[in-house]
Design an enzyme around this catalytic site. Structure first.
Site, PDB file in Angstrom:
ATOM      1  N   ASP A   1      -6.546  -8.039   1.829  1.00  0.00           N
ATOM      2  CA  ASP A   1      -7.624  -7.217   1.278  1.00  0.00           C
ATOM      3  C   ASP A   1      -8.407  -8.025   0.241  1.00  0.00           C
ATOM      4  O   ASP A   1      -9.642  -8.077   0.241  1.00  0.00           O
ATOM      5  CB  ASP A   1      -6.992  -5.972   0.621  1.00  0.00           C
ATOM      6  CG  ASP A   1      -7.996  -4.855   0.416  1.00  0.00           C
ATOM      7  OD1 ASP A   1      -9.138  -4.976   0.903  1.00  0.00           O
ATOM      8  OD2 ASP A   1      -7.638  -3.859  -0.245  1.00  0.00           O
TER       9      ASP A   1
ATOM     10  N   ASP B   1      -1.898 -17.967  -3.870  1.00  0.00           N
ATOM     11  CA  ASP B   1      -2.638 -18.317  -5.093  1.00  0.00           C
ATOM     12  C   ASP B   1      -3.418 -19.618  -4.886  1.00  0.00           C
ATOM     13  O   ASP B   1      -4.607 -19.702  -5.221  1.00  0.00           O
ATOM     14  CB  ASP B   1      -1.710 -18.397  -6.325  1.00  0.00           C
ATOM     15  CG  ASP B   1      -0.351 -19.014  -6.026  1.00  0.00           C
ATOM     16  OD1 ASP B   1      -0.047 -19.270  -4.852  1.00  0.00           O
ATOM     17  OD2 ASP B   1       0.415 -19.243  -6.986  1.00  0.00           O
TER      18      ASP B   1
ATOM     19  N   LYS C   1       3.434 -15.687  -0.046  1.00  0.00           N
ATOM     20  CA  LYS C   1       3.947 -15.959  -1.388  1.00  0.00           C
ATOM     21  C   LYS C   1       5.476 -15.993  -1.299  1.00  0.00           C
ATOM     22  O   LYS C   1       6.188 -15.334  -2.080  1.00  0.00           O
ATOM     23  CB  LYS C   1       3.440 -14.866  -2.353  1.00  0.00           C
ATOM     24  CG  LYS C   1       3.692 -15.113  -3.817  1.00  0.00           C
ATOM     25  CD  LYS C   1       2.833 -16.200  -4.417  1.00  0.00           C
ATOM     26  CE  LYS C   1       3.230 -16.449  -5.865  1.00  0.00           C
ATOM     27  NZ  LYS C   1       2.685 -17.696  -6.413  1.00  0.00           N
TER      28      LYS C   1
ATOM     29  N   TYR D   1       0.840  -1.195   0.000  1.00  0.00           N
ATOM     30  CA  TYR D   1       0.000   0.000   0.000  1.00  0.00           C
ATOM     31  C   TYR D   1       0.880   1.250   0.000  1.00  0.00           C
ATOM     32  O   TYR D   1       1.286   1.760   1.040  1.00  0.00           O
ATOM     33  CB  TYR D   1      -1.031  -0.061   1.144  1.00  0.00           C
ATOM     34  CG  TYR D   1      -2.117  -1.010   0.727  1.00  0.00           C
ATOM     35  CD1 TYR D   1      -1.855  -2.376   0.638  1.00  0.00           C
ATOM     36  CD2 TYR D   1      -3.349  -0.546   0.294  1.00  0.00           C
ATOM     37  CE1 TYR D   1      -2.809  -3.260   0.159  1.00  0.00           C
ATOM     38  CE2 TYR D   1      -4.301  -1.423  -0.178  1.00  0.00           C
ATOM     39  CZ  TYR D   1      -4.024  -2.773  -0.244  1.00  0.00           C
ATOM     40  OH  TYR D   1      -4.962  -3.637  -0.736  1.00  0.00           O
TER      41      TYR D   1
ATOM     42  N   ASP E   1     -12.348 -10.017   0.669  1.00  0.00           N
ATOM     43  CA  ASP E   1     -13.509  -9.739  -0.193  1.00  0.00           C
ATOM     44  C   ASP E   1     -14.076 -11.055  -0.717  1.00  0.00           C
ATOM     45  O   ASP E   1     -15.288 -11.237  -0.817  1.00  0.00           O
ATOM     46  CB  ASP E   1     -13.132  -8.834  -1.381  1.00  0.00           C
ATOM     47  CG  ASP E   1     -13.371  -7.357  -1.071  1.00  0.00           C
ATOM     48  OD1 ASP E   1     -13.361  -6.989   0.123  1.00  0.00           O
ATOM     49  OD2 ASP E   1     -13.560  -6.565  -2.021  1.00  0.00           O
TER      50      ASP E   1
END
Ligand code: NAD
Length: 351
Positions: free
Chosen positions: A240, A216, A183, A130, A244
């Site tokens: 984030d 992933d 990751k 961010y 969702d």
């Protein structure tokens, strides 16, 4: 308990009004003595004061016991020099709200697309990719040439440690199962550090089962078998996106409650955005912000040692489940109520 309410843009004022309705009913029933102090933020503030966040708001929020921030049209706010501050980023950064807690669960009475589940995404909230919050000054996105952009991601030991601790503590009072989502196979140093620190911190919690999943693959696992997960800890952007998905899998993005908390402050904020496509139509689901407000009450109750706030939060969560099971909900979760009526249906089911 004094709560600052900033309704925001798009559906923000509608879902904030429904949330205030539920909070007033809870306050009366559980004798919380809630005082709701409403101020403009986002476009309404920009038009009135020339800035999306008035500078004095920060002190007003610091002096209060909690903040409810409705969704804002962050994509519109591009130039801070013109007063276009991202309110979400502003409060998260200035109040050091490092942990973003995003629960997601299925509800009886709603068809389950992926089976029943009940999990919480714990997302680091102050660094990562961010670019508008991971620097002391300036922005971590750089335009090298008109056709080349470099975006920097910051990962620090301090932020990894504190988010790992929050996730472990939460897992210990739930089903004692922690999944580290990362990751580290590609972002070897950044996610490698995050993964090592999460493993290290988790060792301090006896009985905690820890697993590690690449982000992933996580998208497949959480769609295939979400019930296998309890608490998921991850870095800012992965969290984030993942939250969702889990909110939508639970029935609707409009069910996605979220609390941003730090050492001294907390901000209730729906997981979704300002939904301009449905704004002003009295169709938005207010549950996201109502559940976020319940998380805020619970946080406050734990902090000051006042169980009635925790009871009120539990009662709100139960009332939400009851209203959904009885079809007294907004259309995205199978009902036919408008935003205000859906809020009133929850307030009426508080016991
Ligand atoms: P969005 O989350 O606002 O909407 C995505 C989809 O979900 C839309 O179809 C919308 O109608 C639906 N939806 C969202 N909330 C709902 C609710 N409560 N009830 C029923 N349906 C709901 O995403 P977007 O359209 O990409 O973004 C709109 C604006 O919100 C942009 O300016 C974006 O930058 C901003 N945004 C703000 C925040 C925040 O304030 N924290 C977070 C994300 C996006």
């Amino acid at each position: 308990m004094r709560i600052v309410v900033l309704p925001g843009d798009g559906i923000g004022p509608e879902i904030a009004a429904a949330t205030s309705h539920v909070l007033r009913a809870a306050s009366e029933q559980f004798q919380l003595g809630l005082m709701l102090d409403e101020h403009a933020v986002g476009h309404a503030s920009l038009a009135q004061f020339g800035t999306t966040v008035r500078p004095d708001l920060l002190e007003i929020v610091r002096a209060a016991d909690g903040l409810i921030l409705g969704p804002t049209a962050t994509f519109d706010f591009k130039d801070e020099a013109r007063g276009e501050i991202n309110p979400s980023r502003y409060f998260r950064k200035n109040l050091d709200l490092f942990a973003n807690i995003r629960p997601a669960r299925t509800y009886a009475g709603r068809p389950h697309r992926v089976g029943e589940f009940d999990l919480v995404v714990v997302r680091e909230n102050t660094e990562g990719f961010y670019a508008d919050r991971n620097m002391e000054e300036g922005n971590a996105e750089l335009k090298v040439t008109p056709d080349v952009v470099v975006s920097l991601r910051r990962i620090t030991r301090q932020c990894c440690e504190r988010i790992a601790r929050v996730a472990c503590e939460l897992a210990m009072v739930r089903r004692k199962h922690l999944t580290i989502v990362h990751k580290a196979n590609v972002l070897r140093m950044g996610d490698g550090l995050f993964l090592d620190i999460c493993r290290e911190i988790a060792l301090g919690y006896s009985g905690l089962v820890v697993e590690e999943v690449l982000v992933d693959a996580m998208m497949a696992h959480v769609v295939r078998e979400p019930r296998r997960f309890d608490v998921l800890v991850t870095t800012n952007m992965f969290g984030d996106i993942l939250s969702d998905l889990t909110a939508e899998l639970s029935g609707s993005l409009g069910l996605g409650g979220s609390l941003n908390r730090g050492a001294n402050y907390a901000m209730a904020q729906a997981a979704h955005g300002s939904a301009p496509d449905i704004a002003g139509q009295d169709v938005a689901n207010p549950v996201s912000l109502i559940l976020s407000a319940a998380l805020l009450l619970s946080w406050h109750g734990e902090r000051i040692g006042a169980p009635r706030f925790i009871s009120a939060a539990d009662a709100i969560e139960k009332a939400v489940a009851k209203a959904i099971a009885e079809g007294q909900a907004s259309r995205d979760v199978g009902g036919s109520l408008g935003t205000a009526a859906a809020g009133a249906a929850i307030a009426a089911r508080l016991t």
